[in-house]
Design an enzyme around this catalytic site. Sequence first.
Site, short mmCIF file in Angstrom:
data_model
loop_
_atom_site.label_atom_id
_atom_site.label_comp_id
_atom_site.label_asym_id
_atom_site.label_seq_id
_atom_site.Cartn_x
_atom_site.Cartn_y
_atom_site.Cartn_z
N ASP A 10 0.83 -1.21 0.00
CA ASP A 10 0.00 0.00 0.00
C ASP A 10 0.86 1.25 0.00
O ASP A 10 2.10 1.17 0.06
CB ASP A 10 -0.99 0.00 1.17
CG ASP A 10 -0.33 -0.09 2.54
OD1 ASP A 10 0.91 0.03 2.62
OD2 ASP A 10 -1.05 -0.27 3.54
N ASN A 15 -7.94 -0.80 13.37
CA ASN A 15 -9.34 -1.00 12.96
C ASN A 15 -9.52 -2.32 12.20
O ASN A 15 -10.57 -2.54 11.60
CB ASN A 15 -9.84 0.17 12.11
CG ASN A 15 -9.02 0.35 10.83
OD1 ASN A 15 -8.11 -0.44 10.56
ND2 ASN A 15 -9.36 1.35 10.05
N HIS A 57 -7.72 -3.30 9.61
CA HIS A 57 -7.38 -3.27 8.18
C HIS A 57 -6.15 -4.12 7.89
O HIS A 57 -5.30 -4.36 8.76
CB HIS A 57 -7.21 -1.83 7.66
CG HIS A 57 -5.97 -1.12 8.08
ND1 HIS A 57 -5.86 0.26 8.04
CD2 HIS A 57 -4.76 -1.55 8.52
CE1 HIS A 57 -4.64 0.62 8.44
NE2 HIS A 57 -3.96 -0.47 8.74
N GLU A 63 -9.68 -1.13 4.34
CA GLU A 63 -10.32 -0.62 5.54
C GLU A 63 -11.61 -1.39 5.84
O GLU A 63 -12.11 -2.13 4.97
CB GLU A 63 -10.65 0.87 5.33
CG GLU A 63 -9.43 1.76 5.08
CD GLU A 63 -8.68 2.11 6.36
OE1 GLU A 63 -8.46 1.22 7.20
OE2 GLU A 63 -8.29 3.28 6.50
P1 PGA Z 1 1.67 -0.49 12.55
O1 PGA Z 1 0.65 -0.48 11.36
O2 PGA Z 1 2.62 -1.59 12.29
O3 PGA Z 1 2.37 0.85 12.50
O4 PGA Z 1 0.88 -0.69 13.81
C1 PGA Z 1 0.05 -1.68 11.01
C2 PGA Z 1 -0.99 -1.45 9.95
O5 PGA Z 1 -1.66 -0.41 10.00
O6 PGA Z 1 -1.12 -2.30 9.08
#
Ligand code: PGA
Length: 240
Positions: free
Chosen positions: A68, A134, A136, A141
């Site tokens: 992404d 959340n 995702h 999302e």
């Molecule tokens: P993070 O992000 O490793 O910074 O917690 C994970 C994600 O949003 O996929």
Amino acid sequence: MSQEIRIVSQAEFGAACLEALLSAVAGIAAPVVGLPTGNTPVGLFASLRTAVDHGDADLRAWRPFAIDEYGGPRDHPCSNRAFFARYWDGIAGARGVEQFDPEAPDLDADCARMEAALGAAGGLDVAVLGIGMNGHLAFNEPGSTPGSGTRRVALHEASRVSGSHCWGEETPAWGLTLGLRELLGARPVIVMANGAAKASVVAAAINGPETPDCPASFVRGARRAIWILDEDAASLLRNA
Ligand code: PGA
């Protein structure tokens, strides 16, 4: 379909993620690997770098794809492109990561380019993923379905809050992401989570209903899924 859950100590987390990744690519001549960014994979990339330096891993044939990107300036220090420059490009033998271009004049065309590049490579062999607060996966999302493809998405508030720790007031409102379709087609899908803040979303993804409200709950539909959790992230699992 199989879902394996590995729970390790905080200190073992990076090495456990690396072990899962190296096992997953073993025996594949030119593995196509989806790579995440964020805080979670920092230990993995550090462990990988050390393993390569010691001659214990060789990633010269790997074909890396970003999963992404933020809808912000390409060269912003908080972009995923900058993350890969910092944590991936310095690993000896690492090929450049195939990445989204959030400055492309036609974003749909850029998503189509990524999807075509991935298709030409034969799809992901391994998807290495973090999980958002959340639920995702990449920027799929809540509301995303297992058949969702590579696309532009609006970022939800939780993702913007998490992004704001780096981006501050410039936090993008949108992103570009491989779809759950591309990610969950990998064999295996490796999902990493550490820290107590992730405990409830990890429990929802593993023990809760399979639902678009928590896209990571669809991991159980992958042909092979491996969760790597530290003890804090696993603390709310049933039967953990
Ligand atoms: P993070 O992000 O490793 O910074 O917690 C994970 C994600 O949003 O996929």
